[in-house]
Design a protein around this motif. Structure first.
Motif: not given
Length: 428
Positions: A264-291
């Motif tokens: 149930e976790l598998q996805c299609r990468d073209g014709k291949k069936i794979v388990l995805p890798h994950i990119l996690s992007l996380s921004a600190n908005v409060d520190r960004g406001v100060l910056a």
């Protein structure tokens, strides 16, 4: 404000009255960005959520809207989600998985659920867990085809050592998060792509783009399921702080959060069936406001006609981020008639979603220099002066914050002029 020290997130003491942090905090409190209470300043310097005043609320909201537009609305296959604060390290999805396991006895099920509840934290510490919990339902949106992303903004609970020393200091952080699911063969390229994307986004709003930079996370800082890491940094007066982190995670993170069938976790990468890798992007908005505030602050010295030296302090906030786009004030003339013109203009600005400051309602008499000083420190883009000429022939006096040039403009042109100015800056 009394002379004291703040502790920033690097643990370094920032002495009030002896460095740029002091002047910035006093300006923010004086101009309605944050309340005057000391602990709000402490929280903001530490990159934590504080109480914001009217201008601070609008600046932060504008930043979140720009982030959402850049990450979610500007590309396909990125979907917004909303998750509960109480997800914690072990999410509700794991409890649901346990309930679906038919081979457990009631006693075993009770023990396992009890263990999970004991491990749960009262509030979430990141938005990643919520995205992982919504991964399986989201597959129907994409027909199980990679890549795709889930985005969310919200509060996270991040207590740190030493927070108890700062009385009233918040342990909450406003986070803007994108969880990007991609094939293992393209994960490295996607990390490079999103690193460039995020650095360019921060620099888009900057007077000094070189203050924003990126660096790789050292190998000894990575955990077992993290393959690579990148940080987006800002050079504050007291040192470098992290605004955003990007993690490239293996499929182990997904498997750990979903204990059912791998199918149930598998996805299609073209014709291949794979388990995805994950990119996690996380921004600190409060520190960004100060910056953004530090990056936009300028002290400009000039000599007047009598050879006296003056210093002009101005928040040159990017037009799309500036909390107030235009301030309306009255010059000489019939007070009642000028006020009617100002009120009419104010409602027209608001109808067109141009944030306006009703300076004409201030009954205290101020010189033009004091008025401009106030608006420059608030970051107001344009000051519009309604006077006798407006009543006679519809002409306004319009002052530009960045150039200080004053020009005459017909009242019928001002709205489209400001909209075009903001739109042009947004598309640069």
């Amino acid at each position: 404000m009394s002379c004291c020290s703040y502790i920033n997130s690097t643990g370094r003491a920032v002495m009030e009255g002896s460095d740029p942090a002091s002047g910035m905090l006093q300006l923010l409190q004086r101009r309605f960005f944050i309340p005057p209470d000391h602990h709000h300043a402490v929280s903001l310097l530490k990159g934590k959520t504080c109480a914001y005043g009217p201008l601070g609320v609008d600046l932060k909201r504008n930043m979140l809207e720009q982030w959402w537009s850049a990450v979610v609305r500007s590309r396909p296959q990125v979907f917004g989600i909303s998750t509960l604060h109480g997800i914690g390290a072990k999410g509700a999805g794991e409890v649901e998985d346990l309930l679906n396991q038919r081979d457990l006895t009631k006693e075993q099920l009770g023990e396992r659920v009890s263990e999970l509840l004991q491990q749960r934290q009262p509030f979430r510490t990141s938005l990643l867990q919520g995205a992982l919990a919504q991964y399986v339902p989201s597959l129907e949106l994409t027909n199980r085809k990679l890549p795709f992303g889930l985005a969310e903004t919200g509060l996270c609970y991040r207590p740190e050592d030493g927070d108890s020393d700062a009385i009233g200091c918040s342990s909450e952080v406003t986070e803007a998060s994108l969880t990007w699911f991609c094939s293992p063969r393209t994960s490295s390229q996607w990390l490079d792509y999103w690193t460039r994307h995020r650095l360019q986004w921060w620099r888009k709003f900057a007077l000094g783009p070189s203050d924003f930079s990126v660096c790789d996370v050292r190998d000894d800082e990575l955990n077992k399921s993290t393959l690579r890491g990148v940080k987006v940094l800002y050079q504050f007066p007291w040192g470098t702080e992290t605004l955003e982190t990007l993690w490239m995670l293996s499929d182990a993170e997904l498997l750990r959060n979903h204990t059912g069938s791998q199918a149930e976790l598998q996805c299609r990468d073209g014709k291949k069936i794979v388990l995805p890798h994950i990119l996690s992007l996380s921004a600190n908005v409060d520190r960004g406001v100060l910056a953004v505030l530090f990056n936009s602050l300028q002290h400009i010295q000039k000599v007047d006609s009598k050879q006296r030296l003056h210093q002009r302090t101005v928040l040159k906030l990017h037009p799309t981020l500036a909390p107030v786009k235009v301030a309306l004030d009255m010059g000489k003339g019939s007070t009642s008639e000028l006020r009617q013109v100002c009120e009419g203009l104010l409602h027209e600005f608001l109808d067109m979603e141009i944030s306006a400051w009703p300076g004409y309602m201030d009954t205290t008499q101020s010189s033009m220099d004091k008025l401009h000083t106030k608006y420059d420190e608030m970051g107001v883009l344009f000051t519009v002066m309604v006077g006798e000429n407006t009543l006679e022939n519809g002409l306004l006096l319009v002052r530009n914050r960045d150039t200080t040039i004053r020009e005459t403009m017909h009242i019928s042109e001002i709205r489209q002029f400001i909209l075009k100015y903001i739109s042009t800056a947004e598309n640069v």
